[in-house]
Design a protein around this motif. Sequence first.
Motif, PDB file in Angstrom:
ATOM      1  N   GLY A   4       1.078   2.029  21.790  1.00 57.08           N
ATOM      2  CA  GLY A   4      -0.021   2.351  22.689  1.00 57.08           C
ATOM      3  C   GLY A   4       0.396   3.358  23.740  1.00 57.08           C
ATOM      4  O   GLY A   4       1.580   3.670  23.905  1.00 57.08           O
ATOM      5  N   SER A   5      -0.624   3.889  24.445  1.00 52.52           N
ATOM      6  CA  SER A   5      -0.357   4.872  25.501  1.00 52.52           C
ATOM      7  C   SER A   5      -1.385   4.722  26.608  1.00 52.52           C
ATOM      8  O   SER A   5      -2.443   4.116  26.418  1.00 52.52           O
ATOM      9  CB  SER A   5      -0.427   6.295  24.934  1.00 52.52           C
ATOM     10  N   ALA A   6      -1.055   5.274  27.744  1.00 50.29           N
ATOM     11  CA  ALA A   6      -2.017   5.341  28.852  1.00 50.29           C
ATOM     12  C   ALA A   6      -1.822   6.674  29.551  1.00 50.29           C
ATOM     13  O   ALA A   6      -0.681   7.092  29.784  1.00 50.29           O
ATOM     14  CB  ALA A   6      -1.782   4.199  29.834  1.00 50.29           C
ATOM     15  N   LEU A   7      -2.935   7.337  29.841  1.00 46.88           N
ATOM     16  CA  LEU A   7      -2.883   8.548  30.652  1.00 46.88           C
ATOM     17  C   LEU A   7      -3.327   8.157  32.056  1.00 46.88           C
ATOM     18  O   LEU A   7      -4.402   7.578  32.228  1.00 46.88           O
ATOM     19  CB  LEU A   7      -3.807   9.629  30.078  1.00 46.88           C
ATOM     20  N   VAL A   8      -2.484   8.467  33.032  1.00 45.53           N
ATOM     21  CA  VAL A   8      -2.712   7.960  34.388  1.00 45.53           C
ATOM     22  C   VAL A   8      -2.582   9.091  35.397  1.00 45.53           C
ATOM     23  O   VAL A   8      -1.583   9.822  35.400  1.00 45.53           O
ATOM     24  CB  VAL A   8      -1.662   6.867  34.731  1.00 45.53           C
ATOM     25  N   ARG A   9      -3.579   9.244  36.256  1.00 47.89           N
ATOM     26  CA  ARG A   9      -3.436  10.105  37.431  1.00 47.89           C
ATOM     27  C   ARG A   9      -2.885   9.194  38.524  1.00 47.89           C
ATOM     28  O   ARG A   9      -3.552   8.276  38.954  1.00 47.89           O
ATOM     29  CB  ARG A   9      -4.803  10.683  37.803  1.00 47.89           C
ATOM     30  N   PHE A  10      -1.632   9.430  38.937  1.00 49.76           N
ATOM     31  CA  PHE A  10      -0.981   8.463  39.830  1.00 49.76           C
ATOM     32  C   PHE A  10      -1.564   8.537  41.244  1.00 49.76           C
ATOM     33  O   PHE A  10      -1.803   9.587  41.771  1.00 49.76           O
ATOM     34  CB  PHE A  10       0.542   8.708  39.889  1.00 49.76           C
ATOM     35  N   ARG A  59       9.855   5.272  43.160  1.00 48.59           N
ATOM     36  CA  ARG A  59      10.661   4.967  44.347  1.00 48.59           C
ATOM     37  C   ARG A  59      11.647   6.076  44.703  1.00 48.59           C
ATOM     38  O   ARG A  59      11.935   6.298  45.878  1.00 48.59           O
ATOM     39  CB  ARG A  59      11.405   3.640  44.169  1.00 48.59           C
ATOM     40  N   ASP A  60      12.159   6.785  43.678  1.00 51.71           N
ATOM     41  CA  ASP A  60      13.110   7.862  44.019  1.00 51.71           C
ATOM     42  C   ASP A  60      12.382   9.178  44.322  1.00 51.71           C
ATOM     43  O   ASP A  60      13.021  10.216  44.544  1.00 51.71           O
ATOM     44  CB  ASP A  60      14.208   8.023  42.957  1.00 51.71           C
ATOM     45  N   GLY A  61      11.062   9.148  44.317  1.00 48.57           N
ATOM     46  CA  GLY A  61      10.284  10.301  44.771  1.00 48.57           C
ATOM     47  C   GLY A  61       9.966  11.334  43.712  1.00 48.57           C
ATOM     48  O   GLY A  61       9.309  12.333  43.997  1.00 48.57           O
ATOM     49  N   ARG A  62      10.434  11.123  42.456  1.00 52.82           N
ATOM     50  CA  ARG A  62      10.095  12.102  41.423  1.00 52.82           C
ATOM     51  C   ARG A  62       8.597  12.097  41.145  1.00 52.82           C
ATOM     52  O   ARG A  62       7.958  13.137  41.091  1.00 52.82           O
ATOM     53  CB  ARG A  62      10.868  11.785  40.123  1.00 52.82           C
ATOM     54  N   ILE A  63       8.025  10.924  40.954  1.00 55.90           N
ATOM     55  CA  ILE A  63       6.584  10.828  40.703  1.00 55.90           C
ATOM     56  C   ILE A  63       5.862  10.728  42.042  1.00 55.90           C
ATOM     57  O   ILE A  63       6.188   9.894  42.877  1.00 55.90           O
ATOM     58  CB  ILE A  63       6.257   9.602  39.817  1.00 55.90           C
ATOM     59  N   ASP A  64       4.879  11.612  42.197  1.00 50.46           N
ATOM     60  CA  ASP A  64       4.154  11.709  43.460  1.00 50.46           C
ATOM     61  C   ASP A  64       2.674  11.429  43.231  1.00 50.46           C
ATOM     62  O   ASP A  64       2.189  11.572  42.107  1.00 50.46           O
ATOM     63  CB  ASP A  64       4.327  13.145  43.993  1.00 50.46           C
ATOM     64  N   ARG A  65       1.968  11.091  44.277  1.00 52.70           N
ATOM     65  CA  ARG A  65       0.520  10.893  44.182  1.00 52.70           C
ATOM     66  C   ARG A  65      -0.142  12.151  43.606  1.00 52.70           C
ATOM     67  O   ARG A  65       0.212  13.270  43.994  1.00 52.70           O
ATOM     68  CB  ARG A  65      -0.079  10.599  45.558  1.00 52.70           C
TER      69      ARG A  65
END
Length: 322
Positions: free
Chosen positions: A316-322, A294-300
Amino acid sequence: MTFARIAGTGSYLPERVLTNDELAATVDTTDDWIRERTGIRERRIAAPGETTCDLAERASRRALEAAGLEGADLDLIVVGTTTPDRVYPSTACRLQARLGAEGGPAFDVQAVCTGFIYALGVAEKFVRTGSAARALVVGADVHSRLLDWSDRGTCILFGDGAGAIVLESAPEPGVMTTHLHADGTGERLLYVEGSVEDGYDNPIQSAARTRMQGNEVFKRAVRALGGIVDQTLEANGLARGDIDWLVPHQANYRIIEATARRLRMPMERVVVTVDRHGNTSAGSVPLALDEAVRDGRIDRGDLLLLEAFGGGFTWGSALVRF
Ligand code: ACO
């Protein structure tokens, strides 16, 4: 090939703020000690009568709105929680009714602070195998109701909160891999004690008390998270510098720093929210994710590493392409 991508995120924190100074008035601690050892400044406490499902509902509605969807569009709900409103129905079923999402499966996953990562690991497999097209994945807890407020070693650490994401099927990842682990032999280092008067030690919330050997848990968390970070990179053929954002479980700033060091990531690329809400158990990772989206740090398109460690022990972990 079908993958699960994050279509929207949401989160919710109760209104009541409980500061370190307020705690220092009731147990033998100080604001300085808590900040120095944990990074926590304050936490949120659910109002009397406010339940895990209430928190989950608010976070879920925000995630649905961000995804441009309604409850009726969902065909799966998985809630990570250790503080369900009732023994049954599950929090996921109660949430499903509130969101008007009847029909598809809805169930809780209990993995304490790793609850959201476990829920994500399960839900993304439903989506990838075509068993669900749109899944709501929630992490929500009112861990404040499991605390012994006279135990300074635990009551300073926890707070209440919830986060949620909507997953939808997509031709490209999305969630790339998830890695889930447990080691049940560490039970006596971290558990919830109940009233044993009636012969069994299984309260839901009343009379429940978190017991923890903090320094031992600390070491295990650092070791387990270091290992899972390596496992995640290796499984995806990635080098340490390839991750854009680390979105860690928010239990203790020093544990987060240790994992970031392992990844050789500067702290500017690590989402840290623990200072403002302490350890919200299953709520922690999706709360941090939602804030940074929401604050724009993480982008598509950014590559995210999500990780958590908790009672069980679970991690646990997850690798995610946002
Ligand atoms: N204020 C002041 N002193 C304190 C407090 C406090 N709130 N709590 C403990 N102390 C004291 C201890 O009594 C001890 O005193 P002593 O040396 O006289 O015996 C001293 O501080 C050091 O205690 P440690 O436990 O060794 O302190 P540590 O640096 O390890 O910090 C903490 C404690 C913050 C609990 C840390 O160990 C931690 O974060 N552990 C991991 C928690 C975690 O990640 N849990 C997993 C997830 S939770 C879940 O799944 C439910």
